[in-house]
Design an enzyme around this catalytic site. Sequence first.
Site, PDB file in Angstrom:
ATOM      1  N   SER A 194     -29.272  81.410 129.944  1.00 30.13           N
ATOM      2  CA  SER A 194     -30.576  81.850 129.452  1.00 30.13           C
ATOM      3  C   SER A 194     -31.435  82.305 130.633  1.00 30.13           C
ATOM      4  O   SER A 194     -31.043  83.213 131.356  1.00 30.13           O
ATOM      5  CB  SER A 194     -31.238  80.732 128.636  1.00 30.13           C
ATOM      6  N   ASP A 343     -26.788  85.170 118.368  1.00 31.52           N
ATOM      7  CA  ASP A 343     -27.943  84.734 119.159  1.00 31.52           C
ATOM      8  C   ASP A 343     -29.208  85.408 118.633  1.00 31.52           C
ATOM      9  O   ASP A 343     -29.314  86.629 118.628  1.00 31.52           O
ATOM     10  CB  ASP A 343     -27.704  85.102 120.626  1.00 31.52           C
ATOM     11  N   HIS A 376     -28.028  81.050 120.333  1.00 33.48           N
ATOM     12  CA  HIS A 376     -28.457  80.775 121.704  1.00 33.48           C
ATOM     13  C   HIS A 376     -28.480  79.285 122.021  1.00 33.48           C
ATOM     14  O   HIS A 376     -28.022  78.868 123.088  1.00 33.48           O
ATOM     15  CB  HIS A 376     -29.849  81.371 121.932  1.00 33.48           C
TER      16      HIS A 376
END
Length: 463
Positions: A194, A343, A376
């Site tokens: 991330s 995601d 995610h």
Amino acid sequence: MLYLILFLIAPIYAGLIFPTKPSSDPFYNPPKGFENAAVGDILQSRATPKSITGGFTPLKIQNSWQLLVRSEDSFGNPNVIVTTVIEPVNADPSKIASYQVFEDAAKADCAPSYALQFGSDLTTFVTQAEMYLMAPLLDQGYYVVSPDYEGPKSTFTIGKQSGQAVLNSIRAALKSGKITNIKDDAKVVMWGYSGGSLASGWAAALQPSYAPELGGNLLGAALGGFVTNITATAQATDGTVFAGIVANALGGVANEYPEFKSILQSDTDKKSVFDEFDGHCLIDGVLNYIGTSFLTGDHKIFKTGWDILKNPKIGKVVEDNGLVYQKQLVPKIPVFIYHGSIDQIVPIVDTKKTYQNWCDAGISSLEFAEDASNGHLTEAIMGAPAALTWIIDRFDGKQTVSGCQHIQRFSNLEYPNIPSSIANYFKAAMDVVLHLGLGPDVQKDQVSPEGIKKLGSIEMRWL
């Protein structure tokens, strides 16, 4: 649940002498004449003031240090960063894992060098939780180096600042032998998920031009939930339960680009808005801005909405900090990308574009492991075994893929040759997350407002 946990651990924290926050700690201030040092030079060092945290107990390691390192901002102006060096028991001084956390905040007191210390503020839970990802690296005997890559201005989402800081942190680690026993010819692998992938990805892309001498040390970079377009992430999260990411990102960009801040400030009646953006770490920022619309809908904070991107000055800032737009920057080291197909926070489309850009440019080794069943949040856990397997293979001298390879699997737990101990370690974490009741479908990033309020307890369960 979160309040109960805080109540139960309060007596533990009551007896602590807390680590000093960066905003009040003179160690973080550059010494006189620092600008004359070379980037990557160690300006000063110390043992970490407190033990490295494993949650609410100190982590069992051999040693840990903080290095104050000469670096520079996006415009080439000299600055300093602090990087944390962790030595495991039975360390191999020839192997370094540079782990970039997903700090995702525009506040100096969220820096990993502070957050990783036992007794750090509870708002840094997310960074503390990432020790769950760093622990397997330490178990392998690798030194772990984790830089405050956002720099002294806390420039969340800023590419050059972040990438340069990572590379200068590695330079410093390789020069730290008299302090840490690390060899100056040690091999290095970078890893980040991330926000940490943004820093790691920029470091990999900048390395050939910015730090060519590291080419002999760097074995590769593992990039998960790979952020290559900050606008796409903002568009995906604005007005949702994750809108706090937008607030923190706007604060981070404003910290590096005063004109960006001025333009947006003139576009809202809420004149104190930027005073709030740099006041949160990741978890409390998300909690504070649940459902807030900054650029979307009829009740947005900034009147122009997404049309603000048509302002040439805003558009340039966005483009300058999106790796997807930097076709001239191509890593020369092997790269491993892992990303969830579904995601909803960092949409995979721009990750695929960056993959294709690098392939078209002739990158020597780029492996893309796409996970069809995770978004995610859960790919941070379910993709980690694949990343760790790839990292271990690099240190063991195994062959990388030649050219480009993109494989979609139902789950990245199906990645070849994952050690069973690592797979089981992360399956246990996933079981905890799935039983927390965060929302309709956490694997698709479908989390309810009530679920967001439980996120703080995830770190408690992990650590």
